[in-house]
Structures are given as structure tokens and as C-alpha cells.
Design an enzyme around this catalytic site. Sequence first.
Site, mmCIF file in Angstrom:
data_model
loop_
_atom_site.group_PDB
_atom_site.id
_atom_site.type_symbol
_atom_site.label_atom_id
_atom_site.label_comp_id
_atom_site.label_asym_id
_atom_site.label_seq_id
_atom_site.Cartn_x
_atom_site.Cartn_y
_atom_site.Cartn_z
ATOM 1 N N ASN A 157 0.802 -1.238 0.000
ATOM 2 C CA ASN A 157 0.000 0.000 0.000
ATOM 3 C C ASN A 157 0.830 1.282 0.000
ATOM 4 O O ASN A 157 0.410 2.273 -0.562
ATOM 5 C CB ASN A 157 -1.009 -0.018 1.154
ATOM 6 C CG ASN A 157 -0.374 -0.293 2.481
ATOM 7 O OD1 ASN A 157 0.755 -0.768 2.566
ATOM 8 N ND2 ASN A 157 -1.094 -0.014 3.546
ATOM 9 N N GLY A 232 3.014 -5.911 7.134
ATOM 10 C CA GLY A 232 2.046 -6.723 6.404
ATOM 11 C C GLY A 232 0.932 -7.167 7.322
ATOM 12 O O GLY A 232 0.648 -6.523 8.341
ATOM 13 N N VAL A 234 -1.458 -9.635 9.870
ATOM 14 C CA VAL A 234 -1.217 -10.323 11.145
ATOM 15 C C VAL A 234 -0.811 -11.789 10.924
ATOM 16 O O VAL A 234 0.182 -12.245 11.513
ATOM 17 C CB VAL A 234 -2.453 -10.220 12.069
ATOM 18 C CG1 VAL A 234 -2.254 -11.033 13.342
ATOM 19 C CG2 VAL A 234 -2.738 -8.765 12.410
ATOM 20 N N GLU A 254 5.028 -4.450 11.880
ATOM 21 C CA GLU A 254 4.013 -3.412 11.667
ATOM 22 C C GLU A 254 2.842 -4.098 10.974
ATOM 23 O O GLU A 254 2.924 -4.435 9.787
ATOM 24 C CB GLU A 254 4.581 -2.300 10.764
ATOM 25 C CG GLU A 254 5.651 -1.469 11.400
ATOM 26 C CD GLU A 254 5.125 -0.495 12.443
ATOM 27 O OE1 GLU A 254 3.902 -0.323 12.543
ATOM 28 O OE2 GLU A 254 5.955 0.075 13.164
ATOM 29 N N CYS A 288 -3.224 0.828 6.862
ATOM 30 C CA CYS A 288 -3.277 0.021 8.080
ATOM 31 C C CYS A 288 -3.892 0.763 9.260
ATOM 32 O O CYS A 288 -4.586 0.178 10.072
ATOM 33 C CB CYS A 288 -1.879 -0.439 8.435
ATOM 34 S SG CYS A 288 -0.706 0.922 8.465
ATOM 35 N N GLU A 379 -10.385 -6.433 9.525
ATOM 36 C CA GLU A 379 -9.768 -5.401 8.693
ATOM 37 C C GLU A 379 -10.209 -5.611 7.246
ATOM 38 O O GLU A 379 -9.905 -6.641 6.648
ATOM 39 C CB GLU A 379 -8.244 -5.501 8.796
ATOM 40 C CG GLU A 379 -7.547 -4.374 8.065
ATOM 41 C CD GLU A 379 -6.025 -4.511 8.083
ATOM 42 O OE1 GLU A 379 -5.521 -5.636 7.906
ATOM 43 O OE2 GLU A 379 -5.344 -3.486 8.252
ATOM 44 N N GLU A 456 8.374 2.099 14.470
ATOM 45 C CA GLU A 456 9.201 2.726 13.448
ATOM 46 C C GLU A 456 9.165 4.231 13.690
ATOM 47 O O GLU A 456 8.295 4.740 14.370
ATOM 48 C CB GLU A 456 8.685 2.378 12.050
ATOM 49 C CG GLU A 456 8.862 0.890 11.776
ATOM 50 C CD GLU A 456 8.615 0.465 10.329
ATOM 51 O OE1 GLU A 456 7.687 0.987 9.710
ATOM 52 O OE2 GLU A 456 9.367 -0.402 9.849
#
Length: 486
Positions: A157, A232, A234, A254, A288, A379, A456
Site C-alpha cells: 500500500n 504486512g 497479522v 508493523e 493500516c 480489517e 518505526e
Amino acid sequence: MASGLGGQVLRRSFQRSVGGPWNYVGGRRCDPTHATAPFKVMAPATGREEVDRAVRSAKDALPAWSKLSGRERGQKLMEACRIIRENLEDISRLEVQDTGKPIWEARVDIGSCADALEYYGGLAPAIVGQHIPLSGGSFAMVQRRPLGVVGGIGAWNFPMQTCVWKVAPALAHGNTFVYKPSQFTPVTAVTLGEVLTSAGVMDGVFNVVQGEGEAGEHLCHHPDVAKLSFTGSVPTGSKVMAAGAGGIKAVTLELGGKSPLIVFEDAQLENAIKATLVANFLSQGQVCSNGTRVFVHRSIAKTFTERLVSATRALKIGDPMAEDTTVGATIHEEHARKVLGYLTSAREEGAVGDLEGGWYLSPAVLTNCHDDMKVVREEVFGSVAAILVFDSEEEVVRKANDTLFGLAGAVFTRDLNRAHRVANEIEAGTVWINNYNLYPTEVPFGGYKHSGVGRENGTTVVEAFTQTRTLYVEMGDVDAGPLYVE
Ligand code: NAD
């Protein structure tokens, strides 16, 4: 209440025609031996060889790169920042071709890549150790050492941004890197390789290997990779963590989200509406941290929803390269079908709303939603905002936290006390007060619960990309106590 733009069933009007996908190993583009065939038929053995070659290249480059001073490494990252800013338009267009996101958004993403290189380029000289005085004049020196070769794996994305957010801090701290982009967006990681080489980063410091999950899996299990940095889903993140456990590797994850965006009755309504659009419809909803569970106080729910639907209808879906397009194309057909599947299930469970098909999906606002719906719990990763009505602060905090995810959240209110009180209760790595989806490089980003491990951005990554080595210096005699009798 019906929503969506209605009636448009457009097909994707352009191809990813930028060539490749190439690997980038040892400072140059190289054709993967498997790349003449589509990824799906990639020979796993060949893919493994290419991962091995890239890791070897990164390992060979490690001593020279890690021996540069922080200032020398920082200068190269700053130069990479300058090159990206100079070529921002061209790189943004590559990103559009690869992702289908509108050009205005791609410019923001690529601008943030430059920001990250600038920030970590500036930080590199400031990464220093410690001197700890001890008894009798003895002392310890604590060095901050790189971990070694970092293996990075990304989603599709934000292809270049995801890559830079990992690579800039890793390189600043003296590590070398092998990156595997998503098979759906292979291009701009290679562009980053070319930028870094042009900026004077030595060959082999940053390498790219293309491939599907098996290439990522091999990278994760490679014995010469010291650290894994993954963005990416889960389920894949869990596999990456397990691979890291097998090799005792440090892991940053992440992962996904299902974040709450809470609008209290005293919120500045226009800002709340604008932020709800930003929180749901950027990058075709494939973000995300999106605030896809929009909790609205009952007293303003009708007005808020009417205004949100009207703003959603005004979005312009179409050719992502066109300047006036606000919403582009979904990443690929299978994903578009998955998003549409959520809409079908939501309607079956009682939600009201619409979203049109094709690779270009009209953003949807669903009303009449409740907490147990699939579309509210899982999601979706598409342009689907679910409106959930609440009555009290206690109720909305409980419902906001009733999820396995914990990436982000937001509170909209003019009441300062309530803003902080509620924000402090949200179980998430980032909570925005009166805004949404902002990620300045200097601010840590990452998730609670199943949304991830580690952070991050910001200075928190010093810990993620270094290890300490303590030198204990004895200035007196060895005291062996009763063990030694003269
Ligand atoms: P995905 O998990 O399917 O794939 C991510 C990457 O992992 C790809 O490069 C893929 O090839 C690779 N991969 C697949 N199997 C692997 C394995 N066994 N070992 C190692 N690598 C493997 O995710 P996706 O569909 O590409 O991305 C969407 C997901 O990413 C969403 O859940 C989204 O929320 C999440 N995401 C999170 C962030 C964040 O910063 N938290 C940012 C962007 C996307």
C-alpha cells in the site's frame, strides 16, 4: 441511508508497464532468473539462490559500511534525500503505476521518504555510546553497534515509504539491508537502490530481492540475517515472528488495524468530517491505521452522517494519474472482490450502504452498524467506513478497545480534559486528538496488541537497529575474594 457514488463500474485503465521486476544486488539492477515468468511460477530454488546472493552481498558490505562514521553515513542519506526531492515527480509517477493510488497522494508518500532520509541522515552522527564511571577509577564504555544484515519485507500500500522507513534508520545505524517488496509493487524499492547508489552508498549496502511469500520466508530463515523488519498482515507477521524465534533474531512487526475514530457531540464537525475522509478513503482505504470504526455520539449522528455521505459523493474516482482524481484503483482484482465481499456480508447483517464494483471501488459509508458485524470486527482494507452510534464516554471507550488490534485511534472533541482522558484510555500505538493519519518521521509509529511489535520512526528505533557492547575497563587489581589465597 444510502451512500457511495453509485453507478460507476470502471475497469482499471492502465497497466503496470514500468518493466521489471528487477532485483538490486551489489549496487546494480539485475534480472532475476525467475522474472521472465510471472511470480506465481517462480521456482522456489531459484528464488532462494537470489536471496542468498543478496544476503551475501549485504554481509560483504557490512564491515566497510559500519566502519564509516555516523556523519559520513548521514551525509550519504542526506544526499539520497536531495535526489528524491529533485526527482519527486518521476518517482511519484512510478508509485502510481505500481499501486493505482492517485498522483497527489503518491507525491505526499514520496515526500515523506525524503523526510525520513533527511531525519535519519541528521540523526546518524548523534548515535553515540556511553561512558559509565565505576568504583576505584574503573569505568565502562557502552558502544552502540549495528546488528548486522537486516531483512526487510513490505506490503503493497505504501511501497517506497514502507521500504524507506526501515532502510533509512537501519543504514544510519551502520547495518546493511536486504529488502523484499510485495510481489504486487516491485518497482520503487529498486528505484531507492539506484538513489542510494547515486548518493554514494557503497555497493551491497542495500539490496532488493523480488518474489512472493517463499522469498520472504527464506529471507526470514537465513542464518546471516540478524534482524527482521516486517510490514504486512497479522497472519504473515506471526509466521515472521516464528521464523525469527527459530534463529533468535530481533523482530519488528508493523501489522494490521481496525482503529476507532470517536466523534463527541462537541466536536468541530467540519474537521471531524474531513478527518473521517482522510481516515477511510486515502489509498482506496488500503491504509493500516485507518479509522474504519467511526463512533459518533447519538445526538449528532444524523447530521454527521448526512454531511459525511455528501462529502463522500463529491470524491472523484478515476485515472490515478489525473490531477483531479481523488480516489484511484484497488491494488488487484482479488482484493477488490474481497472488499466487495465485506459489503455483501454487511448488508446481510443489516447495514445500509453501497459500493460499486470493478477495480475502481466507490467509497462506502455504512450506517445501522453494530459491533458484532464482520465488517466492524475485521480489517477490510478498502474504502468502507462503518458508522457506530454511542451514548456515553464509558461505552465508547469500552467498544473502541474491544478489538484484537491496537494500531491507532482518534478523539474529536473541544473539551481538553475529555480529549486527554479518552486518548489515555485507547489501547493503541498512536492516538490523534482532532486529526487523523498524520505520520511525521520524528514521531514513533506502531501497534499495541495484534497490530505489531516495536516501533518505526523517531528516535525509538535506535534500540531496534543497534545492540550495545560494553567494554569494562579495570583500573585497579583483580579482586578474587576468597577464591585467591596469596
Ligand atoms: P501480507 O501479509 O499478505 O504480505 C506482506 C509481505 O509478506 C509481502 O511482501 C509478502 O510477499 C510477504 N510474505 C508472505 N508470506 C510470507 C512468509 N511466510 N514469510 C515472509 N514473508 C511473507 O500483507 P499485504 O496484503 O501485502 O499487506 C496488507 C496488510 O499489511 C494489512 O493487514 C495492513 O494493515 C498491513 N500494513 C501494516 C502497516 C503498518 O505500518 N502497521 C503498513 C502497511 C500495511
